[in-house]
Design an enzyme around this catalytic site. Structure first.
Site, PDB file in Angstrom:
ATOM      1  N   CYS A  77       0.836  -1.202   0.000  1.00 16.77           N
ATOM      2  CA  CYS A  77       0.000   0.000   0.000  1.00 16.77           C
ATOM      3  C   CYS A  77       0.876   1.258   0.000  1.00 16.77           C
ATOM      4  CB  CYS A  77      -1.005  -0.032   1.142  1.00 16.77           C
ATOM      5  SG  CYS A  77      -2.317   1.214   0.956  1.00 16.77           S
ATOM      6  N   HIS A 176      -3.942  -4.762  -0.172  1.00 15.52           N
ATOM      7  CA  HIS A 176      -3.529  -5.297   1.129  1.00 15.52           C
ATOM      8  C   HIS A 176      -3.606  -6.818   1.102  1.00 15.52           C
ATOM      9  CE1 HIS A 176      -3.374  -1.487   3.347  1.00 15.52           C
ATOM     10  NE2 HIS A 176      -4.325  -1.119   2.521  1.00 15.52           N
ATOM     11  N   GLU A 178      -2.765  -8.862   3.326  1.00 16.48           N
ATOM     12  CA  GLU A 178      -3.182  -9.353   4.649  1.00 16.48           C
ATOM     13  C   GLU A 178      -4.688  -9.268   4.855  1.00 16.48           C
ATOM     14  OE1 GLU A 178      -2.946  -4.975   5.226  1.00 16.48           O
ATOM     15  OE2 GLU A 178      -1.835  -6.446   4.048  1.00 16.48           O
TER      16      GLU A 178
END
EC number: 4.3.2.10
Length: 194
Positions: A77, A176, A178
């Site tokens: 990001c 992202h 995650e």
């Protein structure tokens, strides 16, 4: 395997730590140059504003350190944007790993870009087992332009932009991983295998 997550007063760090824990990896959050240098892998996540993030990196001399690393390095990001040469966000000079400009999406009512989009033009071992049908999660108002050599996947939202970048030992992703379910887990796993 030692994994260092660079601490530089940006958000989104805990979710990356938890995602790595789910993969069986205990990463270390640090801004200590020696710990970062000795790590097998380095992750550079972030949510926040480019100029204040760069200011912190320069104060801690992490800007110089990052450019000197030779182990696999993954910007996420804001971490991707800071690896580029310049950001329109507060006219910020960035790290310059990638000779790419970071632009603001057109000022429409659809900014920031929040939500799920697929990856296109996939071209990297980092994306092994990830297909153009897989979706990843984005939250951003700025994007890295496409580059003929360093863009390894793209996404379209108002503009085509670099979803992922790769140069030498540096990898970077605007979305992202995650927070991107199974596709993100595959990408993180592939990075840890590099």
């Amino acid at each position: 395997m030692e994994v260092a997550i660079i601490k530089y007063n940006s958000g989104n760090v805990l979710s990356v730590l938890y995602a790595l824990e789910r993969l069986g990896v205990q990463a270390k959050l640090t801004d200590d140059p020696e710990e970062i240098k000795k790590a097998d892998k380095v992750i550079f996540p972030g949510q926040g504003e480019a100029s204040s993030a760069m200011k912190y990196l320069r104060e801690k001399k992490l800007d110089l350190l990052i450019k000197d690393l030779d182990q696999p390095f993954f910007g996420i990001c804001l971490g991707q944007q800071l690896l580029c040469s310049h950001s329109e966000e507060n006219d910020t000079s960035c790290l310059g790993i990638f000779p790419i400009q970071v632009k603001k999406f057109p000022p429409l009512d659809k900014v920031p870009h929040v939500g799920w989009n697929n990856l296109e033009n996939i071209n990297s071992p980092l994306l092994a087992e990830v297909t153009e049908e897989d979706y990843v999660y984005y939250v951003h108002s700025y994007y890295a332009e496409l580059h003929p050599e360093y863009t390894i996947a793209s996404t379209h939202y108002l503009e085509d932009f670099s979803a992922l970048l790769h140069k030498d030992n540096y990898y970077a992703m605007q979305a992202h991983p995650e927070k991107s379910s199974l596709a993100g887990q595959k990408i993180l796993t592939n990075f840890l295998k590099l």
